[in-house]
Write a protein that holds these residues in place. Structure first.
Motif: not given
Length: 335
Positions: A32-39, A41-45, A135-141
């Motif tokens: 969760v921390v890694i994905y939020c640092l990458r996006s 928008q994800l961090m805001i939501r 999250g799916l966009t950040v993970t590339g899945k």
């Protein structure tokens, strides 16, 4: 008998391994921390979910229990003084005070907690969908990438498309809507089943825990399957074929809320649910399960019909609905 016991021990070991793997995948909250640092928008939501459900909703419950209730008990006492068992007030004021306390408490719930609960539920449902998509966009899945070639070809071939293609596209949309509606009803009946199992003596709590684990695990992975375009029958088949893994994945969700009151459980789950959705988006359940199935070859676990009762009940209710046959409808139109 010896072969039967050996087979039984093997199945229990396999189920335990998959359960532990699902539990481990759900506890990978560092994603969760890694994905939020990458996006951003994800961090805001995710921050908005925590602010609404954790700070405002759970904070309101904390203020109610630590400040409002003691204040009401001080203003409208129970009539028993500290250190004394005999009532210090006449019986009539005691009943009046109890009635006033209950009325004020219900007024607080009606004007604040219930509207806040509804507002939080609606807004969080919208945010969960955004969190899963980011999250799916950040993970590339993101499953939509698999549909990208067909969607890219659509503008170039739209001029040469025949009228037969339009009903096909419309039919796919209608099938998708019908599947979403059926999935919603199926999960509603499954939730009713989960609720009723809690009243079974002796084993009710255990069954309730297991069914809740499956329900929350399905909720977490459903966002991922929706964006991937996976059909409902394939979702249910994959879920029921790998029931041990998903039971383990949903266990941390249930452990976090199982011993709280309903309102507190909702607030805690509303805060933690986006995290489990992101861990589900980052976990590759197919590869994990298939790696173990390859080791076990033909001795893999059997499919468990988890949604059998809910599906049968739903089909029974749908069969009672008045549906006019198409032949009769066409005859009436011709008349």
């Amino acid at each position: 008998m010896e072969n039967l016991m050996r087979s039984y021990r093997t199945k229990v070991k396999q189920a335990s391994v998959l359960w532990l793997e699902g539990f481990r995948q759900a506890c990978c909250l560092h994603r969760v921390v890694i994905y939020c640092l990458r996006s951003k928008q994800l961090m805001i939501r995710t921050g908005q979910c925590f602010l609404l459900n954790g700070f405002i909703f759970l904070g309101s419950i904390f203020i109610l229990r630590s400040l409002i209730l003691p204040t009401l008990q001080w203003i409208l006492p129970f009539g028993v003084s500290d250190g004394y068992q005999e009532p210090c007030l006449p019986q009539m004021p005691i009943r009046l005070y109890a009635f006033l306390r209950l009325g004020l408490l219900q007024l607080i719930y009606a004007l604040w907690f219930y509207p806040l609960y509804i507002f939080s539920f609606i807004l969080s449902t919208i945010w969960y969908n955004d969190i899963a998509q980011f999250g799916l966009t950040v993970t590339g899945k993101d499953g939509s990438t698999n549909l990208a070639p067909s969607s890219q070809k659509e503008p170039s071939t739209s001029q040469n498309a025949t009228h037969v293609d339009k009903p096909t596209d419309l039919g796919r949309v209608m099938i998708g809507i019908a599947e979403q509606g059926y999935s919603l009803l199926l999960l509603t009946f499954f939730f009713l089943e989960v609720y009723l199992t809690g009243f079974i003596p002796y084993i009710g709590k255990t069954l309730n825990f297991i069914l809740l684990s499956w329900m929350y695990a399905y909720y977490c992975f459903e966002y991922k399957w929706n964006f991937s375009g996976l059909s409902l029958d394939k979702r249910l088949d994959f879920f029921e074929s790998n029931w041990a893994f998903f039971a383990g994945f949903g266990s941390p969700c249930v452990l976090a809320i199982f011993f709280f009151s309903p309102l507190v459980s909702y607030g805690v789950m509303a805060v933690l649910f986006p995290m489990f959705v992101l861990t589900a988006a980052g976990s590759d359940a197919d590869s994990v399960v298939n790696s173990y199935k390859t080791k076990w070859s033909s001795q893999e676990l059997r499919k468990l019909p988890i949604f059998y009762a809910a599906d049968k009940l739903l089909m029974r209710i749908l069969s009672l609905l008045p549906v006019e046959p198409s032949a009769q409808a066409s005859d009436k139109k011709s008349l």
